[in-house]
Design a protein around this motif. Structure first.
Motif, PDB file in Angstrom:
ATOM      1  N   ASP A   4     -17.249 -10.521  -2.205  1.00  0.00           N
ATOM      2  CA  ASP A   4     -16.297  -9.410  -2.128  1.00  0.00           C
ATOM      3  C   ASP A   4     -15.084  -9.745  -2.990  1.00  0.00           C
ATOM      4  O   ASP A   4     -14.321 -10.658  -2.680  1.00  0.00           O
ATOM      5  CB  ASP A   4     -15.867  -9.199  -0.676  1.00  0.00           C
ATOM      6  N   PRO A   5     -14.866  -9.003  -4.082  1.00  0.00           N
ATOM      7  CA  PRO A   5     -13.753  -9.322  -4.979  1.00  0.00           C
ATOM      8  C   PRO A   5     -12.416  -8.749  -4.549  1.00  0.00           C
ATOM      9  O   PRO A   5     -11.402  -8.992  -5.202  1.00  0.00           O
ATOM     10  CB  PRO A   5     -14.195  -8.678  -6.296  1.00  0.00           C
ATOM     11  N   VAL A   6     -12.395  -8.003  -3.447  1.00  0.00           N
ATOM     12  CA  VAL A   6     -11.169  -7.305  -3.045  1.00  0.00           C
ATOM     13  C   VAL A   6     -10.342  -8.183  -2.112  1.00  0.00           C
ATOM     14  O   VAL A   6     -10.787  -8.550  -1.020  1.00  0.00           O
ATOM     15  CB  VAL A   6     -11.502  -5.969  -2.354  1.00  0.00           C
ATOM     16  N   ALA A  28       1.152  -9.760   2.662  1.00  0.00           N
ATOM     17  CA  ALA A  28       1.616 -10.384   1.417  1.00  0.00           C
ATOM     18  C   ALA A  28       0.527 -11.371   0.995  1.00  0.00           C
ATOM     19  O   ALA A  28       0.420 -12.453   1.585  1.00  0.00           O
ATOM     20  CB  ALA A  28       2.937 -11.091   1.626  1.00  0.00           C
ATOM     21  N   PRO A  29      -0.320 -11.019   0.018  1.00  0.00           N
ATOM     22  CA  PRO A  29      -1.481 -11.838  -0.312  1.00  0.00           C
ATOM     23  C   PRO A  29      -1.180 -13.307  -0.570  1.00  0.00           C
ATOM     24  O   PRO A  29      -1.882 -14.186  -0.052  1.00  0.00           O
ATOM     25  CB  PRO A  29      -2.045 -11.155  -1.562  1.00  0.00           C
ATOM     26  N   LEU A  30      -0.148 -13.589  -1.347  1.00  0.00           N
ATOM     27  CA  LEU A  30       0.117 -14.989  -1.694  1.00  0.00           C
ATOM     28  C   LEU A  30       0.566 -15.785  -0.470  1.00  0.00           C
ATOM     29  O   LEU A  30       0.188 -16.951  -0.306  1.00  0.00           O
ATOM     30  CB  LEU A  30       1.154 -15.072  -2.804  1.00  0.00           C
ATOM     31  N   TRP A  51     -12.770 -12.371  -8.193  1.00  0.00           N
ATOM     32  CA  TRP A  51     -13.068 -13.782  -7.883  1.00  0.00           C
ATOM     33  C   TRP A  51     -11.836 -14.631  -8.187  1.00  0.00           C
ATOM     34  O   TRP A  51     -11.445 -15.479  -7.379  1.00  0.00           O
ATOM     35  CB  TRP A  51     -14.272 -14.226  -8.694  1.00  0.00           C
ATOM     36  N   CYS A  52     -11.213 -14.405  -9.332  1.00  0.00           N
ATOM     37  CA  CYS A  52      -9.979 -15.138  -9.669  1.00  0.00           C
ATOM     38  C   CYS A  52      -8.885 -14.840  -8.652  1.00  0.00           C
ATOM     39  O   CYS A  52      -8.172 -15.752  -8.201  1.00  0.00           O
ATOM     40  CB  CYS A  52      -9.506 -14.759 -11.068  1.00  0.00           C
ATOM     41  N   ASP A  53      -8.735 -13.565  -8.279  1.00  0.00           N
ATOM     42  CA  ASP A  53      -7.691 -13.173  -7.330  1.00  0.00           C
ATOM     43  C   ASP A  53      -7.828 -13.929  -6.012  1.00  0.00           C
ATOM     44  O   ASP A  53      -6.828 -14.326  -5.403  1.00  0.00           O
ATOM     45  CB  ASP A  53      -7.775 -11.671  -7.039  1.00  0.00           C
ATOM     46  N   ARG A  54      -9.067 -14.114  -5.548  1.00  0.00           N
ATOM     47  CA  ARG A  54      -9.287 -14.695  -4.225  1.00  0.00           C
ATOM     48  C   ARG A  54      -9.485 -16.208  -4.250  1.00  0.00           C
ATOM     49  O   ARG A  54      -9.065 -16.902  -3.317  1.00  0.00           O
ATOM     50  CB  ARG A  54     -10.509 -14.044  -3.571  1.00  0.00           C
ATOM     51  N   VAL A  55     -10.138 -16.719  -5.281  1.00  0.00           N
ATOM     52  CA  VAL A  55     -10.507 -18.145  -5.293  1.00  0.00           C
ATOM     53  C   VAL A  55      -9.361 -19.029  -5.772  1.00  0.00           C
ATOM     54  O   VAL A  55      -9.172 -20.139  -5.263  1.00  0.00           O
ATOM     55  CB  VAL A  55     -11.767 -18.370  -6.150  1.00  0.00           C
ATOM     56  N   PHE A  56      -8.578 -18.570  -6.731  1.00  0.00           N
ATOM     57  CA  PHE A  56      -7.451 -19.356  -7.212  1.00  0.00           C
ATOM     58  C   PHE A  56      -6.292 -19.185  -6.213  1.00  0.00           C
ATOM     59  O   PHE A  56      -5.387 -18.388  -6.403  1.00  0.00           O
ATOM     60  CB  PHE A  56      -7.051 -18.922  -8.618  1.00  0.00           C
TER      61      PHE A  56
END
Length: 244
Positions: A45-47, A63-65, A112-117
């Motif tokens: 899931d990339p979201v 707040a995602p971060l 993938w970058c948004d969630r994995v990093f």
């Protein structure tokens, strides 16, 4: 070496999938260890969303971060994110295999970058660029396009490949990777279309796969792309001017 292929294509038998299979076969025959992260097959899931975090640090506002930092520090990252991070940590070389879609990477790979990093875990205000978490590891983007190579020039209808891949490649450098020059396979959308005959396409297909294997055979001696580092910027992040 330990090699990780990250595949971002929905069809396992696609040319992208076959490039991964060919690369895996080549590296394993040479005695290397290979893992494959097929994002579509995994149902990744990339979201990035609140539902990804079971125990929120702030239930009233997402707040995602902040949630990434909290989940990392408390050991509560989602299992699929832990899995991807562990594969990256094992890898000496990471190969990102994907088609160019809408002059960029597929959405699943961007997500993938948004969630994995993960913020606060894999990067911080100082743990970035040439001081990044994955310093000492190598990464390469292997991309495909239906357009011919001649279209990917300044002013061409395909756009310049360096511009198309800038965001992805700079993000990898941001995370500390030594980013190798990309590998591009052009003109691969003829299969199933009216562009070329099946026989002509199969011959082209074989040539493009051979070109990929030849690139992999020399990849350990490839020179990484040059990017500025911390010593090249001032406190505002601007390039330092040369002293007179």
């Amino acid at each position: 070496m330990n090699i990780l292929f990250v595949l971002a294509h929905p069809e396992p038998t696609s040319f992208n999938g076959q490039l991964v299979a060919a690369g895996k076969e080549y590296f394993e025959a040479a005695g290397h260890n290979v893992e494959v992260s097929d994002l579509y097959s995994l149902g990744f899931d990339p979201v990035e969303k609140a539902e990804n975090y079971a125990n929120r640090v702030n239930e009233s506002e997402f707040a995602p971060l902040a949630e990434q930092r909290h989940a990392y520090k408390s050991g509560q990252l989602a299992p699929e994110i832990k899995q991807q991070i562990e594969m990256l940590e094992r890898a000496d070389l990471v190969v990102f295999q994907f088609p160019i879609w809408w002059h960029s990477v597929p959405a699943i790979l961007k997500g993938w970058c948004d969630r994995v990093f993960v913020s606060g875990g894999l990067y911080t205000s100082k743990m970035r660029y040439d001081a990044g978490y994955f310093r000492g590891k190598r990464a390469i983007c292997s991309v495909t396009s239906g357009a011919p190579a001649e279209a990917f020039v300044a002013g061409g209808r395909g756009g310049e490949l360096d511009q198309i891949l800038w965001s992805m490649q700079f993000s990898l450098y941001y995370m500390g990777f030594d980013v190798l020059p990309p590998h591009a396979s052009y003109g691969v959308s003829g299969h199933g279309y009216s562009y070329v005959s099946d026989d002509a396409f199969e011959k082209q297909f074989a040539t493009l796969k051979q070109n990929w294997i030849e690139r992999l055979s020399t990849i350990q001696s490839d020179t990484p792309m040059a990017y500025p580092g911390w010593d090249d910027w001032d406190d505002l992040g601007q390039p330092k001017t040369a002293k007179a």
